[in-house]
Design a protein around this motif. Structure first.
Motif, mmCIF file in Angstrom:
data_model
loop_
_atom_site.group_PDB
_atom_site.id
_atom_site.type_symbol
_atom_site.label_atom_id
_atom_site.label_comp_id
_atom_site.label_asym_id
_atom_site.label_seq_id
_atom_site.Cartn_x
_atom_site.Cartn_y
_atom_site.Cartn_z
ATOM 1 N N HIS A 385 0.821 -1.229 0.000
ATOM 2 C CA HIS A 385 0.000 0.000 0.000
ATOM 3 C C HIS A 385 0.847 1.269 0.000
ATOM 4 O O HIS A 385 0.613 2.198 0.774
ATOM 5 N N ASN A 390 2.110 7.538 -0.071
ATOM 6 C CA ASN A 390 2.290 8.737 -0.910
ATOM 7 C C ASN A 390 1.129 9.705 -0.720
ATOM 8 O O ASN A 390 1.352 10.916 -0.581
ATOM 9 N N ARG A 422 16.729 -1.995 -7.552
ATOM 10 C CA ARG A 422 15.373 -1.440 -7.673
ATOM 11 C C ARG A 422 14.804 -1.999 -8.978
ATOM 12 O O ARG A 422 15.279 -1.661 -10.067
#
Ligand SMILES: Nc1nc2c(ncn2[C@@H]2O[C@H](COP(=O)(O)OP(=O)(O)OP(=O)(O)O)[C@@H](O)[C@H]2O)c(=O)[nH]1
Length: 507
Positions: A385, A390, A422
């Motif tokens: 989530h 954000n 990443r």
């Protein structure tokens, strides 16, 4: 700007240049000094040989002149002592004396004196009026000592010819052994000086004929005042007294003060010696001018070498400075390249390997695992989530949160072969070479716990802290990287599906 190492290297090179130039100069100067000194001694040896040869020639010349004159005297004395002094004997003797005088150029005249010194016979054309030689030194000595033999007297000026002459005399004895007169041969001084004039003794050379008693008989350079002059106090006489004859010595002349190399020789058994001398200065004139030329050339060469050395040292310093700048530039370029490379392979936000780097490493590790049959596991880690986070805290806080989670995952890079990356967005990955699926699940669980332990709030999830879900896949033989990712992704999907904050191992 030069660094310390470069400065030291430049100083060492300059030092070596200076040393090289210095040694070259010293070698050159040393060699030339040695050469000059050798040439000087060769020159002096040649002068020694020359003066010895000259002295030898003078000795032979003087001895012959005296021997010949004495031979005549001996003959005259023998005739008078045997035949007496009658008119016929004297006439014959006089004829003989005239013939001998013509034959022997050294003779200025021949005479026979009676016991009173009157002229009995002579080689001269005419009798000198009232001539009497009883006052002469040689006459007195013979009168006193009948056994005196041949006497060589000090030079006198002849009463008959006016020439400077050296008297050679022998006593004439009566049958009873008493003194009966003197036979005289006069040797011309100029007979010797003419011969000496022909010798090559240079401008400052000197030659002399002298009596061991200590006076001059003949000399060059000539002056009438030299004839008969005492040598008392002169170095020449002192040398003869100290070393005898037959020596070659360096002597300062008492006559003109010039230093000469003298060769001294005794004239037979006579109380005479000859000395031949050449000026030391004059003999070394050529050597001196050669030496001056060499010194000037050497100085020029040393100057040139020094200038070249300075130029070289300057060049060395400049080259070293340029080299240091080049090294600095090269290092800066390498740093830049490393940065660029790192930038090209790492993710700008998290600092983890970027997707490109991840793909490369996963392909490599898959190939290695397939080739060597070693285990390999892949973890795909997705923040739960994250959109809520954000939305709650803003995108910038989301970035910071992403960085903290990435740092936590990086701490599991326990081996250089591990890669934390990443994968995209809020999805991260961990490649674990050498680790099988089970062990990888254990590590994944620890990652999950470590992220939760960060205690990052994500209020809208209803949980105590931000969490991650992790899908683990074990490498199978012949897996492609894409297949491995797909299975990890499927496991991640499972972890999400079962409520998140979970780890699932792909089937
Ligand atoms: N701050 C920030 N947010 C990012 C970045 N990359 C992706 N995101 C956000 O991550 C969120 C991903 O949302 P979703 O794909 O809906 O997934 P989620 O909200 O994490 O929910 P689940 O994955 O289902 O648990 C989006 O809101 C993206 O904007 C990033 O670099 N920075």
């Amino acid at each position: 700007m030069m660094n310390i190492g470069t400065k030291e290297r430049a100083s060492a090179l300059v030092g070596m240049t200076v040393l090289l130039v210095g040694l070259s100069c010293l070698t050159l100067i040393g060699f030339d000094v040695w050469r000059c000194l050798s040439e000087r001694s060769v020159q002096l040896r040649e002068v020694h040989a020359s003066v010895r040869n000259l002295a030898k020639a003078m000795q032979i010349h003087a001895q012959n002149a005296i021997d010949e004159a004495d031979l005549v005297l001996v003959g005259v004395v023998e005739r008078i002592e045997t035949d007496g002094t009658g008119p016929a004997v004297l006439a014959r003797t006089e004829r003989l004396m005239k013939l001998r005088k013509q034959a022997l150029p050294q003779l200025d005249g021949l005479f026979v004196f009676d016991r009173e010194g009157r002229w009995l016979a002579f080689s001269q054309p005419a009798l000198v009026a009232n001539a009497n030689n009883a006052d002469r030194d040689y006459f007195i000595r013979h009168e006193r000592d009948a056994a005196a033999g041949l006497l060589i007297g000090a030079p006198v000026r002849s009463r008959s010819t006016g020439h400077l002459v050296i008297p050679l005399t022998r006593a004439i004895n009566a049958p009873d052994g008493s003194f009966a007169g003197v036979a005289l041969a006069m040797l011309r001084v100029d007979y010797f000086t003419r011969f000496y004039d022909e010798l090559d003794i240079g401008h400052d050379g000197a030659v002399a004929l002298a009596a061991t008693e200590g006076y001059l008989l003949a000399r060059r350079p000539f002056s009438p005042s030299y004839v008969g002059k005492s040598l008392a106090g002169s170095q020449l006489l002192e040398t003869v007294r100290k070393y005898g004859t037959g020596v070659t010595k360096e002597i300062r002349s008492a006559q003109d003060g010039v230093v000469r190399l003298n060769s001294i020789m005794r004239v037979g058994d006579y109380p005479l010696f000859v000395g031949a001398a050449m000026s030391k200065d004059e003999s070394l004139v050529e050597w001196r001018s050669n030496t001056i030329v060499h010194v000037v050339c050497d100085l020029g060469f040393v100057l040139l070498l020094t200038l070249l050395g300075l130029q070289l040292a300057r060049r060395v310093r400049e080259t070293e400075r340029a080299r240091a700048q080049l090294v600095d530039a090269h290092e800066a370029l390498e740093r830049l390249n490393r940065d660029l490379e790192r930038q090209a392979l790492s993710d700008g936000l998290t600092g983890l390997a970027n997707r490109r780097h991840f793909d490369m490493r996963l392909a490599h590790e898959c190939a290695m695992a397939a080739q060597q049959g070693t285990p390999l596991a892949l973890l795909l880690i997705d923040i739960d989530h994250f959109k809520y986070y954000n939305d709650e805290f803003g995108h910038q806080s989301g970035d910071a949160c992403l960085q903290r989670v990435a740092a936590t995952i990086r701490s599991f890079e326990t081996d250089p072969s591990c890669v934390a990356a990443r994968y995209g967005g809020e999805e991260l990955a961990l490649i674990l070479p050498g680790i099988d699926g089970l062990a990888a699940s254990g590590i994944a669980d620890k990652v999950r716990e470590a992220v939760a332990a960060l205690g990052i709030p994500n209020p809208r999830t209803g949980r105590a802290a931000l969490t991650v879900s992790i899908g683990v896949a074990n490498f199978r033989a012949n897996d492609t990287p894409r297949e491995l990712i797909a299975r990890s992704d499927a496991a991640l999907y499972n972890a999400k599906s079962c409520g998140r904050d979970a780890v699932r191992l792909a089937a």
